[in-house]
Design a protein around this motif. Sequence first.
Motif, PDB file in Angstrom:
ATOM      1  N   GLN A 316     -23.904 -55.245  31.864  1.00  0.00           N
ATOM      2  CA  GLN A 316     -25.179 -54.572  31.602  1.00  0.00           C
ATOM      3  C   GLN A 316     -24.989 -53.357  30.698  1.00  0.00           C
ATOM      4  O   GLN A 316     -25.967 -52.718  30.317  1.00  0.00           O
ATOM      5  N   LEU A 338     -33.614 -56.956  24.016  1.00  0.00           N
ATOM      6  CA  LEU A 338     -32.407 -57.496  23.395  1.00  0.00           C
ATOM      7  C   LEU A 338     -32.419 -59.012  23.536  1.00  0.00           C
ATOM      8  O   LEU A 338     -32.561 -59.531  24.650  1.00  0.00           O
ATOM      9  N   THR A 345     -33.760 -59.761  27.427  1.00  0.00           N
ATOM     10  CA  THR A 345     -33.791 -58.792  28.504  1.00  0.00           C
ATOM     11  C   THR A 345     -34.138 -57.430  27.933  1.00  0.00           C
ATOM     12  O   THR A 345     -33.842 -57.129  26.769  1.00  0.00           O
ATOM     13  N   ARG A 346     -34.772 -56.622  28.736  1.00  0.00           N
ATOM     14  CA  ARG A 346     -35.112 -55.261  28.307  1.00  0.00           C
ATOM     15  C   ARG A 346     -33.837 -54.408  28.285  1.00  0.00           C
ATOM     16  O   ARG A 346     -32.908 -54.633  29.067  1.00  0.00           O
ATOM     17  N   CYS A 347     -33.830 -53.426  27.395  1.00  0.00           N
ATOM     18  CA  CYS A 347     -32.657 -52.555  27.293  1.00  0.00           C
ATOM     19  C   CYS A 347     -33.078 -51.187  26.774  1.00  0.00           C
ATOM     20  O   CYS A 347     -34.201 -51.001  26.297  1.00  0.00           O
ATOM     21  N   THR A 382     -28.696 -52.664  29.673  1.00  0.00           N
ATOM     22  CA  THR A 382     -29.666 -53.738  29.839  1.00  0.00           C
ATOM     23  C   THR A 382     -30.159 -53.831  31.285  1.00  0.00           C
ATOM     24  O   THR A 382     -29.463 -53.437  32.223  1.00  0.00           O
ATOM     25  N   VAL A 386     -25.869 -59.415  30.608  1.00  0.00           N
ATOM     26  CA  VAL A 386     -25.894 -60.213  29.384  1.00  0.00           C
ATOM     27  C   VAL A 386     -24.536 -60.894  29.229  1.00  0.00           C
ATOM     28  O   VAL A 386     -23.492 -60.257  29.353  1.00  0.00           O
TER      29      VAL A 386
END
Length: 420
Positions: A316, A338, A345-347, A382, A386
Amino acid sequence: MDLLRFITAGSVDDGKSTLIGRLLYDSKSILADQLEAIERASKSRDDGEIDLALLTDGLRSEREQGITIDVAYRYFQTPKRKFIIVDAPGHIQYTRNMVTGASNCQLAIVLVDARHGVVEQTRRHSLIASLLGIPHIVVAINKMDLVGYSQDVFSDICIHYAELAKKLNVKHVSYIPLSALNGDNVVDRSSSMGWYEGPTLLEHLETVDIEDTDLDQQAPLPGRFPVQYVIRPQTAELHDYRGYAGKITSGSFRKGDSVTVLPSGETSTIDAIEIAETHLDEAVSPMSVVLHLATDVDISRGDLIVRSDSQPTSSQSLEAMLCWMDTKECKVGNKYVLQVGTSRTRCSVREIVYQLNVNTYEEIDGIENLKLNDLAKIVLRTAQPVSFDSYQENRATGGAILIDETSNVTVGAVMLVGEA
């Protein structure tokens, strides 16, 4: 017959579009109707010559201004090889277009105006080509006719660029003196530069070795399969059918292979490999297939199926090189989406480690925000783990993009380095 993808890059008015036009024209790769169209469009020229740049500069604004704005793609082939040409704009504000065009290329032609030598955009585009892992660079020193076909001018530019290439650790650099306008050393050998004994540009493109351009390593690439779609027909006849559709981005998969599904970590074995209702024992990159697993595993779009004996990094906290592509600044703490392969996924940007000076390639510390076309090393945090490989080891699972959550615009090109 293999395929070579290459990009032309350089500063404004270095002659990139004219070079591609000359390459197509002299290699007789222009259709009759295309030739008639550019002949009509070139009638307003004072010298009566055909404007070869019109073969790639197709936008009305490009023809009005005499510049390249968007990336143009052209296809041609010779008896030895097939080619996809990417014509990238030279203006600084369009550098982001060059990044997207170069991401899948195996070779970059960096044009240098013989009158001006190595300039800022030469350095910028060479740096981007290096970061994107393009292994072959051809330094095409253009407009040699305007410096009297001087060998000394050519040699000085070669020495200057060699110093730059050494800092970038580029593997293969070639130098070719030419005149795109007159056709010297593009397809046909120039009678005005008898001192040059190397190949013409087309000869080099036809013979350059691209077998090892994906990686500088002996081991084969690991098997990677980003899931794009889960096929689950709701019919009585196919009640038990469950397939995972996608494209093998690297490596290979065989029936019976032990695989791991990421990010969940669930394991299974490949029960069948299907393509167009035909079953295969093995599938390799870049085939698009449907995988069937021996056990029911919770898999959805965005998951990554990998061979269990060669798993990627999952984290992450990610360290990455970034080319910022938006007019709005990138600031520490900003939130984005991202996307790596089919996974999103949000980051947030946790840290800007340093910014690269495009002129000296020095690392500048203490940077809090990035502007359009800036290049920097950053740390991302993240929301979910990932799964990725280092970009230098595997472009397919090491390349990513940053997306603005509100506008859904791609704002950054990302090359993942490793776990932070």
